[in-house]
Design a protein around this motif. Sequence first.
Motif, PDB file in Angstrom:
ATOM      1  N   ALA A  65       1.309  -1.136  -0.172  1.00 16.71           N
ATOM      2  CA  ALA A  65      -0.118  -0.111   0.429  1.00 16.71           C
ATOM      3  C   ALA A  65       0.477   1.157  -0.073  1.00 16.71           C
ATOM      4  O   ALA A  65       1.943   1.679   0.495  1.00 16.71           O
ATOM      5  N   ARG A  68      -2.230  -7.750  -3.469  1.00 16.49           N
ATOM      6  CA  ARG A  68      -2.515  -6.546  -3.483  1.00 16.49           C
ATOM      7  C   ARG A  68      -1.722  -5.561  -3.718  1.00 16.49           C
ATOM      8  O   ARG A  68      -1.182  -5.706  -2.815  1.00 16.49           O
ATOM      9  N   LEU A  77      -2.541  -1.381  -3.452  1.00 17.80           N
ATOM     10  CA  LEU A  77      -3.256  -0.134  -3.316  1.00 17.80           C
ATOM     11  C   LEU A  77      -2.929   1.178  -2.768  1.00 17.80           C
ATOM     12  O   LEU A  77      -2.046   1.313  -2.851  1.00 17.80           O
ATOM     13  N   LEU A  99      -3.611   4.496  -1.104  1.00 15.42           N
ATOM     14  CA  LEU A  99      -4.785   5.059   0.190  1.00 15.42           C
ATOM     15  C   LEU A  99      -4.324   6.194   0.724  1.00 15.42           C
ATOM     16  O   LEU A  99      -3.728   7.463   1.027  1.00 15.42           O
ATOM     17  N   ILE A 122      -6.551  -2.137   4.995  1.00 22.84           N
ATOM     18  CA  ILE A 122      -5.542  -3.405   4.274  1.00 22.84           C
ATOM     19  C   ILE A 122      -6.079  -4.575   4.571  1.00 22.84           C
ATOM     20  O   ILE A 122      -5.606  -5.839   3.487  1.00 22.84           O
ATOM     21  N   SER A 156      -8.893  -6.255   2.867  1.00 16.12           N
ATOM     22  CA  SER A 156      -9.132  -5.993   1.496  1.00 16.12           C
ATOM     23  C   SER A 156      -9.040  -7.085   0.843  1.00 16.12           C
ATOM     24  O   SER A 156      -8.547  -7.869   1.007  1.00 16.12           O
ATOM     25  N   ASP A 197     -10.014  -6.269  -4.411  1.00 17.18           N
ATOM     26  CA  ASP A 197      -9.895  -4.336  -4.850  1.00 17.18           C
ATOM     27  C   ASP A 197      -7.752  -3.633  -5.456  1.00 17.18           C
ATOM     28  O   ASP A 197      -7.998  -2.137  -4.737  1.00 17.18           O
ATOM     29  N   SER A 198      -7.195  -5.229  -5.668  1.00 19.20           N
ATOM     30  CA  SER A 198      -5.987  -4.461  -5.648  1.00 19.20           C
ATOM     31  C   SER A 198      -5.910  -3.195  -7.011  1.00 19.20           C
ATOM     32  O   SER A 198      -6.956  -3.856  -8.163  1.00 19.20           O
ATOM     33  N   ARG A 208     -14.219   4.255  -0.982  1.00 16.78           N
ATOM     34  CA  ARG A 208     -13.284   3.716  -2.788  1.00 16.78           C
ATOM     35  C   ARG A 208     -14.086   5.604  -3.125  1.00 16.78           C
ATOM     36  O   ARG A 208     -14.572   6.389  -3.103  1.00 16.78           O
TER      37      ARG A 208
END
Length: 233
Positions: free
Chosen positions: A129, A175, A177, A179, A212, A215, A219-220, A230
């Motif tokens: 992330a 994943r 992300l 954030l 995280i 997730s 969601d990646s 989102r």
Amino acid sequence: MSSLRSLGPAYRALVIGSSGALGQAFCAALRADEQCVLLRELSRHSDPPLDLQDAPGIAEAARRLAEEAPYQLILVASGVLHDATIRPEKSLAALDAEALQTVFQINALGPALLLKHFLPLLDPQGAMALLSARVGSIADNRLGGWYAYRASKVALNMLVKTAAIELARRKPRARLLSLHPGTVQSKLSQPFSGSAAARPAAQAAAQLLALIDRSEPADSGGFFAYDGQRIPW
């Protein structure tokens, strides 16, 4: 903070940007999680050092850490909004080429190299992330200003989205992300009016880690706020 269940019973974590307010809070939370059996902290003063303005140094840091990989969790908590010479622009007239280059280097170009060199060190079922910001949403931009910071975070979001597509081909259970941590009590937020409502870094870190942990691979490549919502591109 409860243990991060999605990372397995004995996970390894890497925090890049560990010297900042959120980086320190992430590290404190991970140290308190008995499921975390190894925590590596990288900053300009760590061993190995990592400076987002030093491309060869980024590659060297990843090379040195490769032997202890894979990491089940990689967090990038670095970024710049202002410093002793850089201020968020209120108008086009305030744009400065050198400041633009510095902000893009730290917020987008450096993280692009982190993705290149550190994403291969991620466990096939792990999570990476990177801290973005809601002001990096083009759709959500209603106030204008902050040209360099906004644009660099937009670039970061596109880098994450694109890398996530490639990652899915190689590690479909992983994943990646972007954030948004919200306004956090830190040197970054202190000069601005919204700092009065800022949350403690420890609270923000706990919320982001829980996000995280919840997730899914689907969601990646997504852009999420600390509360799980989102954020539109």
